[in-house]
Structure formats: C-alpha cells, structure tokens
Scaffold this motif. Structure first.
Motif: not given
Length: 694
Positions: A240-242, A368-372
């Motif tokens: 995610h951009t954020g 983990e980081i991803g789309s949320s």
C-alpha cells in the motif's frame, strides 16, 4: 468568478484519528476554512476530535463536536441552514457521510449545494464497478476485476481471473480489508473480513512487482487541469502507498513515461468530472509502458498533504476556492504570491516520504506489510540527492535508526526471506544484504525494487566502507568527509564508521566531528522551496538544509528577535495531533507578541508545517545536530521545547550543555521529571508515596 449565492458553508471533518486517516485531514480542513474566511463566508465545522487545530478558536465560525454521521449532520443542517457543504476535506469519513446524505435526499430537502466534485463523480470513483465502467468509456485500462457481494461470487471471480488475486473493499480507506490471495482458502478468509467493512468487495488480478506511480491533479469547473505533483513508490506494487517509501518527483520514469501517465491522468479527471483535487494511482510496467489505473481518490488524501508540502502548492486551499466556482486562472500561487495557480510546480530538489510503524507496541502482531495499511504516521525529508533524503528520513522516523548504515548490525534471521516478504524492517534487511556482499541484481530479483534506488543505496554503503579505512578523524580526507555529508551521513554516523567498536564516548565523538567539519568549512546551506525551481522569487520562508549547495537562500539578520519552536515529528502511538495543536498555538502566540516565529518539524500531515503558520518553517530533522545547525544560523532569543512532546524534551539537557536559551521549564527540571531515578528521589525527599519499582 465565484458563486455569490454561497454565504454559509458546512465542512465535514474526519472525526477521530485512525490508521489511514490522521492529521492530514486536520491540515486540509484548516486550509479549506482559511480559504472560506478569506472570501467572507461563514463556516460551520462538524468534528468531534478535540485535539485538532481546526476545532480551535478562530478557525471556524461555529464548531459542533458531534459524530460525522448523517443523523447528526442533518440536525446541524436543519439548525444552521448552510448554502453549501464541503465533503472532500474530511477523508473517507466525510466522503461516505456526504454520499449517504445525497442518496437519502437530505441535501436536496434542505437545498444544500455540494461544493466542488459532484456526488455522482464521488460515487463513480468509490464504487469499484461504476469506476471500471466509467474508465472503459474512454478506453483507459483498469486492473481486470470483478465486484462481488458474497463469498460464493468471490470464488467464481477468482477462478475466472486466475490466482494470485487481490481483494479490496469498496468505500474503505487505507486498504482496509484488502490483501493478496494465492488460493481459495486465503480468499475465503479475506473476503469474509472485507465484507465486514463494506457491502461490496472487488476481486482483481494481481500485478505484484509492477511500479506504483501517483499523480495529484487539479481541475476547475472550466475544464482547466494541471498536475501538481507526481510521486513514485520505492516499493513495487503490492505494498500500500501508505506503507511505502515514496519519492517526489519520480526518479526512474523516462520523460516519455512521465508525460504518457500525466496525459492519462488529465483525461481521467476530465471524464469523471472532478472539481478541485484528486489523485490517480497507476500500476506501471516500465519495460513495456503497459499500465493499469488502480484507483482515483475524489478527495484530499494523505498523499495530497504530502504533495502540498513537497511542492509548496497548497492543494486543499486551491481545491476549496475551486469549489466556490473560481477558475485556476483567478487564483494566485500562495508561495510565490506573483504567479498564477495555473502554473505546474517545478522542483529543484527531491522529497522522500517514509512511513512510521509502531508494531512493537502490540503483542503477537504480524510484521509483514502489504495492501492494507498498518503505519500510524510518516515523515518527509527534503534534499538534493536520493542518498541524502533517504538517510535524513530514516533518522526522522525515530526508531533507533541513524541513517541507512550502521542501524542494526545484528544478523536478521533468514535474510533472503526478509527481502522477499516485506516487513517494517525491510530497509534494514537491504542494508545488511549489501554489507554481506549481495549485488544490486540479487537484491532486485528478491525485492523487485528498481535498480536505480538500489544503486543509490549502494553508494551509501561504499562511502561507509571508505570511512572505515580510517581510524582517526583527522586522517579522513576533506573530500571524503564532504561526500559523506552530501550523502546524508550524520556526524554521529561518521564518528561510528571511523571509530567502530572503539566508540566509547558517542557524545564527545559527535561533537568532535562537528567541530572538525566546521573548521574545514563543511557546513549545510539553507534552501527555499519556491515551487518554480527559482524561476520566480518566492515570498515565503519554507526552508530545508542541505550540503549539496553553496549559499543560503535566506538573509539572516541576527537580531535575536526569533523564537524557535520544536515540533513533534512523526505521529506515533501516544504522540499525535495534540502536539500539532500545541505547536500551532505556540507559534501564533509568538507572532502575536511581536517576535519572529520559527518552526522545526518534518511531519507533512500537520498544520504546523503549513507554509504560512510561521515566519520561517524549517522542514528538517529534530536531531541534536540539525537543531544546532539551525540555531547557529538563526541566533534566536530562545527555543521552546515544551509543546512538541517527547522528541524536543529528550534534547533538553544536550541543548542546555551548549548554552542554548530554553524558554519555559529549565532543562534540569525536564531531566528531573523524565529520569525515573531522579524523579523517584525527589518524591522520597518530599515524602510523597510512590509504587515500588526497579
């Protein structure tokens, strides 16, 4: 000219701060109120968040501390009878509330006009099915997807598209309820979660690994359009951009790529019918110039707050004026105060945004980081090279990092896994991999991060290696010391690379490096953000420090009439918009009392980093080194630490040791309160009971 029928306006705020909807809407709402006030329009604000600047006395004419829901908003409309309503300045909360008010006929019933982007255009961007249909009308490519309302429909859609797929919830912010699925089991889990947030879910084909690029676009009712800023994610699509490190302007797009996507963004905004500001997000394959539009936000966002601060173009202010019916040609650029708001900003610097996570404060959380989105805040660093801004930014997030090198030299377990499956610590994994001898090609294959960025990071590692060849400060060549400072190395980093395990007195070593480079004339210069790359003179003092320059853009009077206020840095759990409120009120009071107000802060979401809140804004680090650099230049009457929270407080004793005039509570008293041993001893002396502690 503007719509003269609008005498009273209702502005919807964003309510409580939450992940994905934080201080940026206090900033955009405050700018909108400022724009209305300038027009002599009466403003009514609904926002229950007591910590915000916009709910302070003097911003809105009337404030209702009520939930931003259709039920309460209707009651306020009935009582206040506004002529118009602003929906784009309170994030997803305000937007969703506005759509509901429109659908239920409340706005029509009371004759309230939606200013700016029409509600139908908002619905066309928020409803994924309508959005795809709308862009199909102009042959603009979107990611192959299907909107569904049940788990069974989601299974059918995913099977037709082929795994991997991404699940997204409609009418949600910060990627809420979204994620990637490699199989049906993962899909069912995610869709169940997404349907709990939203009645509609989008199942779309995954383009993980493509570039993610964003354009901030402005359009007036006469169909005039400009792109104010384009940004590029350091991280590939799938994060995610954020959650991503972002640079502005884009660094790896060719001129042809840039203009192709710019042309498409303008085509999209015109077709949807945006009036004001929006952002267009793309997935982009630079090898083939193939693209997909990910989404369009028909409102101000965290990205638009970043774009405003990155370019000096006040998007929210301009969007509010366009909502009143002005054309871009009617408005002046607030920074140059000479040129039209119709001019697209040109940047002679680079900006880097880095998210801040506080995942360590939660038990059992997945890193983990991803789309949320999981990040709770962000920082923005300004400089002249990517190396300089990435190092500045990593220090700014305040999580024990001193730059790209020498942060956490303990081996990360399963380094390749840490590179392949991104977490909040991936930048450290890249540094460690480079120290271990991984090549740029190997890291690119594992991370899909563009090689341009990786080569720049390798430059930092190479300079660190050169510094390690010397074991005493005076032996370091002047050219190497200058190169290190130009690449964003702090004095402490330089000391640590030279002395390594022999660094027994860090504070003394840092001061030694500082004294030595000053003796050699290696000093930072102050540069001005002027939005037009020095083509026109800028009227505002919106500043940053860099070693990649020769002279200051500011003439210092050294009249000791300045008061420097230290801000709070990035939002984190326990330190949020309340310190922005404190800082803004301190600055306004300093001005009112006839002193020159000076702010140091680097949080792009805040009102305190707005271009006209103070006489001088240093968008820069709140480290001891940088604060001392600025105080050397400013030679102020005094410095205020007490309004910015923990970061300024932690500098108190070090600044006091350099004979800095700290206004308010003394450094010694701050230390007595902050140091648990000293505080406990004081309670014992005063005979005040305290809990047992060790």
């Amino acid at each position: 000219m503007r719509n003269e029928n609008i005498k009273k306006v209702l502005l919807l705020g964003s309510g409580a701060l939450k992940i994905g909807e934080a201080g940026e809407f206090d900033y955009s709402g405050s700018q909108a109120l400022k724009a209305m006030k300038e027009e002599g329009i009466t403003t009514v604000l609904i926002n229950p968040n007591i910590a915000t600047v916009q709910t302070s006395d003097g911003f809105a004419d009337k404030i209702y501390f009520l939930p931003v829901t259709p039920y309460f908003v209707e009651k306020v409309i009935r009582k206040e009878k506004p002529d118009g309503i602003l929906l784009a300045f309170g994030g997803q909360t305000a937007l969703n509330c506005g759509v509901e008010l429109h659908r239920s006929g409340i706005l029509e019933k009371y004759g309230v006009e939606v200013l700016g982007t029409p509600v139908q255009a908002i619905m066309d961007t928020e409803d994924r099915e309508l959005f795809v249909k709308k862009l199909d009308e102009i042959d603009v490519k979107t990611i192959k997807s299907e909107a569904v309302n049940s788990i069974e429909d989601a299974k059918v859609a995913a099977a037709a598209l082929g795994y991997p797929v991404i699940v997204r919830a409609a009418y949600a912010l910060g990627g809420l309820g979204s994620g990637f699925c490699d199989n049906e089991e993962e899909l069912v889990t995610l869709v169940e979660k997404a349907l709990a947030f939203s009645p509609q879910v989008l199942v779309e084909k995954s383009l993980k690994g493509w570039k993610e690029v964003e354009y901030e676009v402005v359009r007036d009712r006469f169909d005039n359009c400009i792109t104010v800023c384009n940004m590029e994610n350091f991280d590939p699509l799938g994060i995610h951009t954020g959650e991503s490190i972002v640079v502005a302007p884009s660094q790896t797009l060719s001129n042809e790529d840039y203009h192709w996507l710019r042309k498409l963004a303008i085509k999209i905004i015109r077709h949807i019918g945006i009036v004001g500001e929006c952002n267009v997000q793309y997935a982009f394959d630079p090898t083939s110039m193939d693209y997909r539009v990910i989404e369009v936000n028909a409102r101000l966002s965290r990205s638009s707050a970043l774009a405003s601060k990155a370019t000096g173009y006040p998007l929210a202010f301009v969007a509010a004026k366009l909502g009143l019916g002005y054309g871009l040609f009617d408005l002046k650029n607030s920074v140059t105060k000479e040129t039209s708001a119709f001019f697209e900003p040109a940047l002679d610097y680079i900006v880097c945004k880095i998210p801040r996570w506080d995942l360590g404060k939660f038990h059992g959380v997945r890193r983990e980081i991803g789309s949320s989105m999981k990040s709770v805040g962000e920082v923005m660093a300004i400089g002249r090279t990517f190396e300089e801004v990435i190092q500045k930014g990593l220090r700014m997030i305040g999580q024990g990092m001193h730059g790209f090198v020498g942060n956490n030299q303990r081996d990360l377990p399963e380094l390749e896994h840490a590179l392949k499956e991104p977490t909040d610590k991936r930048i450290l994994a890249i540094a460690q991999a480079m120290f271990k001898g991984y090549t740029v090609d190997q890291i690119h294959d594992l991370t899909k991060i563009d090689k341009w960025f990786l080569y720049k990071l390798q430059n930092i590692i190479n300079t660190a290696g050169e510094l390690r060849d010397y074991n005493e400060l005076e032996a370091v060549p002047e050219a190497l010391l200058r190169q290190a400072k130009e690449q964003g190395f702090s004095d402490f980093q330089i000391a640590r690379e030279i002395y390594q395990e022999n660094l027994t007195e860090p504070e003394k070593a840092l001061l030694d490096v500082r004294a030595y480079r000053k003796k050699l004339g290696i000093l930072p210069v102050v540069k001005q953000i002027d939005t037009l790359a020095a083509e026109y003179p800028a009227q505002t003092n919106y500043l940053y420090l860099t070693y990649n320059g020769r002279e200051n853009d500011v003439k210092y009077l050294h009249d000791h009439r300045s008061i420097v206020v230290l801000g709070s840095g990035a939002y984190r759990i326990g330190s949020s918009v309340e310190f922005d409120w404190c800082s803004v009120n301190a600055l306004l009071t300093v001005k009112k009392e006839g002193w020159r107000s000076v702010m140091i802060n680097y949080n792009p979401e805040t009102v305190s980093t707005d271009y006209d809140i103070c006489d001088r804004l240093y968008f820069d680090e709140l480290t001891f080194e940088r604060v001392m650099d600025i105080l050397d230049l400013e030679q102020p009457h005094g410095t205020i630490l007490s309004v910015g929270g923990q970061i300024p407080n932690n500098l108190a004793t070090r600044l006091d040791a350099q004979n800095i005039n700290i206004l308010g509570t003394t450094a010694q008293s701050i230390d007595n309160a902050e140091d648990r041993n000293k505080f406990s001893a004081m309670l014992d002396r005063l005979g005040i009971d305290q809990p047992r502690w060790r």
